[in-house]
Design an enzyme around this catalytic site. Structure first.
Site, PDB file in Angstrom:
ATOM      1  N   GLU A  39       0.849  -1.206   0.000  1.00  0.00           N
ATOM      2  CA  GLU A  39       0.000   0.000   0.000  1.00  0.00           C
ATOM      3  C   GLU A  39       0.874   1.242   0.000  1.00  0.00           C
ATOM      4  O   GLU A  39       1.869   1.309   0.741  1.00  0.00           O
ATOM      5  CB  GLU A  39      -0.873  -0.053   1.266  1.00  0.00           C
ATOM      6  CG  GLU A  39      -2.263   0.443   1.062  1.00  0.00           C
ATOM      7  CD  GLU A  39      -3.047  -0.412   0.074  1.00  0.00           C
ATOM      8  OE1 GLU A  39      -3.118  -0.038  -1.118  1.00  0.00           O
ATOM      9  OE2 GLU A  39      -3.587  -1.433   0.496  1.00  0.00           O
ATOM     10  N   ASP A  42       3.208   2.211  -4.847  1.00  0.00           N
ATOM     11  CA  ASP A  42       3.280   2.305  -6.321  1.00  0.00           C
ATOM     12  C   ASP A  42       3.906   3.622  -6.785  1.00  0.00           C
ATOM     13  O   ASP A  42       4.746   3.634  -7.682  1.00  0.00           O
ATOM     14  CB  ASP A  42       1.923   2.048  -6.992  1.00  0.00           C
ATOM     15  CG  ASP A  42       0.797   2.980  -6.571  1.00  0.00           C
ATOM     16  OD1 ASP A  42       0.973   3.759  -5.607  1.00  0.00           O
ATOM     17  OD2 ASP A  42      -0.270   2.937  -7.220  1.00  0.00           O
ATOM     18  N   SER A  73     -25.156   8.207 -16.033  1.00  0.00           N
ATOM     19  CA  SER A  73     -24.935   7.169 -15.028  1.00  0.00           C
ATOM     20  C   SER A  73     -26.258   6.485 -14.724  1.00  0.00           C
ATOM     21  O   SER A  73     -27.222   7.135 -14.316  1.00  0.00           O
ATOM     22  CB  SER A  73     -24.372   7.795 -13.757  1.00  0.00           C
ATOM     23  OG  SER A  73     -24.601   6.917 -12.672  1.00  0.00           O
ATOM     24  N   LEU A 130     -11.792   0.358  -3.258  1.00  0.00           N
ATOM     25  CA  LEU A 130     -11.777  -0.779  -4.186  1.00  0.00           C
ATOM     26  C   LEU A 130     -11.625  -0.278  -5.622  1.00  0.00           C
ATOM     27  O   LEU A 130     -11.876  -1.000  -6.573  1.00  0.00           O
ATOM     28  CB  LEU A 130     -13.050  -1.622  -4.039  1.00  0.00           C
ATOM     29  CG  LEU A 130     -13.329  -2.172  -2.644  1.00  0.00           C
ATOM     30  CD1 LEU A 130     -14.556  -3.079  -2.660  1.00  0.00           C
ATOM     31  CD2 LEU A 130     -12.138  -2.954  -2.100  1.00  0.00           C
ATOM     32  N   SER A 131     -11.290   1.004  -5.731  1.00  0.00           N
ATOM     33  CA  SER A 131     -10.894   1.546  -7.015  1.00  0.00           C
ATOM     34  C   SER A 131     -12.014   1.665  -8.052  1.00  0.00           C
ATOM     35  O   SER A 131     -11.860   1.262  -9.205  1.00  0.00           O
ATOM     36  CB  SER A 131      -9.766   0.648  -7.523  1.00  0.00           C
ATOM     37  OG  SER A 131      -9.091   1.271  -8.503  1.00  0.00           O
ATOM     38  N   GLU A 165      -6.804  10.436 -14.276  1.00  0.00           N
ATOM     39  CA  GLU A 165      -6.993  10.677 -12.839  1.00  0.00           C
ATOM     40  C   GLU A 165      -6.065  11.805 -12.360  1.00  0.00           C
ATOM     41  O   GLU A 165      -6.462  12.667 -11.595  1.00  0.00           O
ATOM     42  CB  GLU A 165      -6.730   9.384 -12.062  1.00  0.00           C
ATOM     43  CG  GLU A 165      -6.972   9.522 -10.587  1.00  0.00           C
ATOM     44  CD  GLU A 165      -7.867   8.443 -10.007  1.00  0.00           C
ATOM     45  OE1 GLU A 165      -8.397   7.609 -10.768  1.00  0.00           O
ATOM     46  OE2 GLU A 165      -8.044   8.449  -8.784  1.00  0.00           O
ATOM     47  N   ASP A 177      -3.982   0.820  -9.620  1.00  0.00           N
ATOM     48  CA  ASP A 177      -5.403   0.513  -9.817  1.00  0.00           C
ATOM     49  C   ASP A 177      -5.734   0.328 -11.288  1.00  0.00           C
ATOM     50  O   ASP A 177      -6.450  -0.600 -11.675  1.00  0.00           O
ATOM     51  CB  ASP A 177      -6.270   1.651  -9.253  1.00  0.00           C
ATOM     52  CG  ASP A 177      -5.953   1.938  -7.801  1.00  0.00           C
ATOM     53  OD1 ASP A 177      -5.271   1.110  -7.177  1.00  0.00           O
ATOM     54  OD2 ASP A 177      -6.385   2.992  -7.300  1.00  0.00           O
ATOM     55  N   TYR A 226      -3.313  12.233   0.712  1.00  0.00           N
ATOM     56  CA  TYR A 226      -2.576  11.400  -0.250  1.00  0.00           C
ATOM     57  C   TYR A 226      -1.422  12.216  -0.846  1.00  0.00           C
ATOM     58  O   TYR A 226      -0.272  11.767  -0.884  1.00  0.00           O
ATOM     59  CB  TYR A 226      -3.550  10.945  -1.342  1.00  0.00           C
ATOM     60  CG  TYR A 226      -3.022   9.896  -2.288  1.00  0.00           C
ATOM     61  CD1 TYR A 226      -3.177   8.537  -2.015  1.00  0.00           C
ATOM     62  CD2 TYR A 226      -2.371  10.256  -3.463  1.00  0.00           C
ATOM     63  CE1 TYR A 226      -2.700   7.574  -2.892  1.00  0.00           C
ATOM     64  CE2 TYR A 226      -1.893   9.304  -4.346  1.00  0.00           C
ATOM     65  CZ  TYR A 226      -2.062   7.967  -4.055  1.00  0.00           C
ATOM     66  OH  TYR A 226      -1.591   7.015  -4.933  1.00  0.00           O
TER      67      TYR A 226
HETATM   68  C1  GLA Z   1      -5.009   4.686  -4.331  1.00  0.00           C
HETATM   69  C2  GLA Z   1      -4.170   5.051  -5.556  1.00  0.00           C
HETATM   70  C3  GLA Z   1      -3.135   3.974  -5.875  1.00  0.00           C
HETATM   71  C4  GLA Z   1      -2.331   3.594  -4.638  1.00  0.00           C
HETATM   72  C5  GLA Z   1      -3.249   3.336  -3.437  1.00  0.00           C
HETATM   73  C6  GLA Z   1      -2.508   3.119  -2.166  1.00  0.00           C
HETATM   74  O1  GLA Z   1      -5.800   3.580  -4.615  1.00  0.00           O
HETATM   75  O2  GLA Z   1      -4.998   5.236  -6.677  1.00  0.00           O
HETATM   76  O3  GLA Z   1      -2.299   4.401  -6.910  1.00  0.00           O
HETATM   77  O4  GLA Z   1      -1.378   4.555  -4.342  1.00  0.00           O
HETATM   78  O5  GLA Z   1      -4.167   4.406  -3.228  1.00  0.00           O
HETATM   79  O6  GLA Z   1      -1.778   1.944  -2.215  1.00  0.00           O
END
Ligand code: GLA
Length: 391
Positions: A39, A42, A73, A130-131, A165, A177, A226
């Protein structure tokens, strides 16, 4: 591939929203992901170990005879319409930010597009770690790729989705992700080296289930914190670079280098980087532990990762900590930790097959007791990466 009932549902929605048309319909989908371990590594060119999951975002659409891009949507029944030439970063995160960002970056790449209309249907919970955003970005890119026969290779799709993004949504995320949403493979986790993007597929042991627990917490702080973590780590990186100019990213920093600069950087920067160094090592070990089904090792590594995220990188929250603590005392749990960017969202748990129901029962009951809140438990499968095709 998409099951037939989804295809007819999406087509029905498309006609419902935009009326009938003779244009052929293109379909696409892309999955959400659960990160098993690795985590916040990346964007330091480190190692990650996600699984694409069987929660997907779908797109169905077709060409228009004008220069409008229209998206709707199905989930929230909202519609948005722009002239292609007027697409610009909105400066905030709205539902359509992730739908139109990919189209914006394609235009930035000087790829010619015409008008289009499409509907979106998402199964990935939003803001839950969960992206859902990458699933939508990749699904839209695959759809446009197919609709205009662009022949973009899969890695380019992932890179453009990340750019969408970064540049359109303004979130300085890494590549994990989007890569998982493109390259996911059924039954497998993806060990990704985020420097060269070499990807190894490691089977998830058949006797373990992937169970996610949604804390219900959604923190608006997530994206500003972040970016702040990246800044904090940069302080350390710059200090190390003054002594070791070949160092490109935290991936190249050793324990010795970190100790060498300890007196020159803030305590916070030291802690953040120390976490990243440890987490990278854990991912390498986790790859072997998953391959060999080493239960004890997985437990230890997941535990270490969560502790590091909680105390050193400080991206957890009390609800996630409670979920991980409860999971640790439930029989059949192989490992538990928070997953994704943090500050809320989900935990990931590897649970012995057959024990999922009991796990769910205990975690719901105990979470309620400790926090007064409800938890949503989902048993997921490692699914395939995104695809698109034409009618
Ligand atoms: C988000 C970001 C990823 C990664 C995670 C943490 O999901 O989109 O690129 O950095 O946080 O691991």
């Amino acid at each position: 591939m998409i099951e037939n009932e989804y295809l007819s549902f999406l087509k029905h929605e498309l006609n419902n929203v935009f009326g009938y048309s003779r244009e052929r319909v293109c379909f696409s989908f892309a999955p959400g992901r659960v990160n098993l371990i690795g985590e916040h590594t990346d964007y330091h060119e480190g190692f990650v170990f996600p699984v694409a999951v069987n929660l997907r975002t779908f797109v169905a659409g077709r060409l228009r005879r004008d220069d409008l891009v229209c998206a709707c949507s199905v989930n929230n029944r909202q519609k948005i319409e722009f002239r292609l030439s007027e697409l610009a970063p909105p400066g905030q995160s709205l539902w359509w930010t992730y739908a139109l960002g990919p189209i914006y970056v394609l235009r930035e790449e000087k790829i010619h597009l015409d008008g289009m209309e499409f509907v979106i249907y998402g199964e990935v919970p939003q803001g839950g770690g969960l992206s859902s955003s990458a699933a939508l970005e990749v699904a839209v890119l695959l759809f446009v790729n197919s609709l205009f026969n662009l022949s973009l290779p899969p890695d380019k799709v992932a890179y453009l989705a990340r750019r969408a993004e970064n540049e359109f949504a303004g979130v300085p995320c890494g590549i994990m992700d989007q890569w998982a949403a493109v390259f996911g493979r059924e039954g497998h986790a993806l060990f990704i080296d985020c420097r060269g993007m070499e990807t190894e597929f490691v089977p998830v042991p058949g006797r373990w289930s992937i169970v996610v627990c949604d804390s219900g917490v959604r923190h608006s702080l997530a994206s500003s914190e972040y970016a702040k973590r990246q800044e904090e780590c940069r302080e350390c990186l710059l200090a190390v670079r003054r002594k070791h100019p070949h160092v490109k990213a935290l991936l190249d920093v050793t324990e010795e280098m970190l100790e060498e600069v300890r007196g020159e950087i803030s305590e916070v920067a030291y802690r953040r980087c120390s976490y990243v160094l440890e987490e990278n090592r854990r991912v390498l070990e986790a790859k072997e532990a998953l391959r060999t089904g080493n239960r004890e090792k997985v437990r230890e590594l997941f535990g270490g990762s969560h502790e590091g995220l909680r105390y050193k990188y400080e991206v957890s929250c009390s609800e996630l900590d409670v979920l991980v603590e409860i999971a640790g005392s439930i029989p059949g749990v192989v490992g538990a930790r928070m997953t994704g960017g943090g500050f809320g969202g989900n935990t990931v748990n590897l649970v012995e097959k057959g024990m999922e129901e009991e796990f769910g029962r205990i975690i719901c009951q105990e979470y309620k007791k400790h926090t007064g809140k409800e938890v949503k438990v989902r048993v997921l499968e490692a699914g395939e990466g995104g695809r698109a095709w034409q009618e």
